[in-house]
Enzyme design. Sequence first.
Site, PDB file in Angstrom:
ATOM      1  N   GLY A  48       0.840  -1.192   0.000  1.00  0.00           N
ATOM      2  CA  GLY A  48       0.000   0.000   0.000  1.00  0.00           C
ATOM      3  C   GLY A  48       0.873   1.239   0.000  1.00  0.00           C
ATOM      4  CD  GLU A  75      -3.168   4.083  -6.816  1.00  0.00           C
ATOM      5  OE1 GLU A  75      -4.082   4.594  -7.503  1.00  0.00           O
ATOM      6  OE2 GLU A  75      -3.116   4.168  -5.582  1.00  0.00           O
ATOM      7  CB  ALA A 112      -1.804  -5.924  -2.007  1.00  0.00           C
ATOM      8  CB  ALA A 140      -6.561   2.469   2.659  1.00  0.00           C
ATOM      9  CE1 TYR A 235     -10.986   5.527  11.396  1.00  0.00           C
ATOM     10  CE2 TYR A 235     -10.136   4.374  13.319  1.00  0.00           C
ATOM     11  CZ  TYR A 235     -10.057   4.682  11.983  1.00  0.00           C
ATOM     12  OH  TYR A 235      -9.062   4.137  11.222  1.00  0.00           O
ATOM     13  CE  LYS A 244      -7.601   1.036  10.598  1.00  0.00           C
ATOM     14  NZ  LYS A 244      -6.499   0.771   9.628  1.00  0.00           N
ATOM     15  CB  VAL A 274      -6.440  15.662   4.811  1.00  0.00           C
ATOM     16  CG1 VAL A 274      -7.398  15.619   3.618  1.00  0.00           C
ATOM     17  CG2 VAL A 274      -6.881  16.744   5.784  1.00  0.00           C
TER      18      VAL A 274
END
Length: 397
Positions: A48, A75, A112, A140, A235, A244, A274
């Site tokens: 990543g 990508e 991946a 992600a 979250y 997580k 961000v």
Amino acid sequence: MIIKPKIRGFMCVSAHPVGCEVNVKEQIDYVKARGAVAGGPSRVLVIGASTGYGLAARITAAFGCGAATLGLFYERAGEETRLGSAGWYNSAGFHKFAEAEGLYAKSINGDAYSDEIKHKTIEVIKQDLGQVDLVIYSLASPRRKHPKTGEVFNSVLKPIGAPLTQRGLDTDKVVIKTVTLEAATQDDIDQTVAVMGGEDWQMWIDALAEAGVLAPGAKTTAFTYVGEKVTRAIYWNGTIGAAKQDLDKKVLDIRAKLAVSGGDARVSVLKAVVTQASSAIPVMPLYLSTLFMVMKARGTHEGCIEQIYTLYKDNLYGATPTMDAEGRLRTDYAELDLEVQAEVEKNWDIIENDTIPTMTDFPSYKHEFMRLFGFDIAGVDYEADVDPVVPIANVIG
């Protein structure tokens, strides 16, 4: 073509090749200015590697440690009539600067999560590097196809236990909005854990270890965010938090496996920044805009590259790493400073449309968001004709 930002909701669907390259160069310059990381890694795999914290981890490994880096990403390359993704242009910039300094840099473009990419990665390591001594896990993705069963899982952003109504910021209209999210079902939780939890990280380490491509003393880390009161309900106490927390469970077995040869595995807690992922979380634009104002006033504001350089220097390779009771490496302490959070919380419930300019730093949030895609960067001529085709010589797939 002349490339302009095209924003749809929390996404920008265009990317500027030159702007992305300059953004990468500025991060490289920051790392170089801070100096070499003592005792850092020499051969690094970044799973990543094209945006956000993963990109910063690759930049720090290469330009802060002089390491050979193998980066994995999924990508889209640019074509004559179609723009590539920001991650592609970031990676092209990274390759350009790394190769100019004689640093080994090779990338693999593909899923991946798949066994195919794991096998390709192992082949490249065996052929080019022999072994790796650091594995960064920074995937992600909103979905994952399980490599063994073929089942496709989709992550969701929902609270656990009860519906949640929370303040947010409409970044298009720049007004306060209220968002209500339905409570997650058990299937929602399970799917999100399957995508964003620790299973794939463990599969990667198992595959690399079985292939003999982890060096003695090799380390690995995966990134997480914990946050505080304002963000915790959506979250850490929500579906993403459940995923997580699964990292915290899986890391124990990974750590035991690596410890046999003197290695280590840790979850690293980083501050809110961000990113493409964080911009999709309703509460985050308002929280980050408020946090930026508070932390900038204190001189403690940091982005991805500052956080990752500190992670390498002080925690992964520092003599006295900052670690919490759960054994996680902590680099988020400035965000969680009691006075910082108290000021954020104080402002949170009283910010209104007319006080957004004085009680938040929304311009900085917007600037950081635009930078993700190569826009709003000083020195870039956005009226110039740009070729969207930017090849990466050392990319596989």
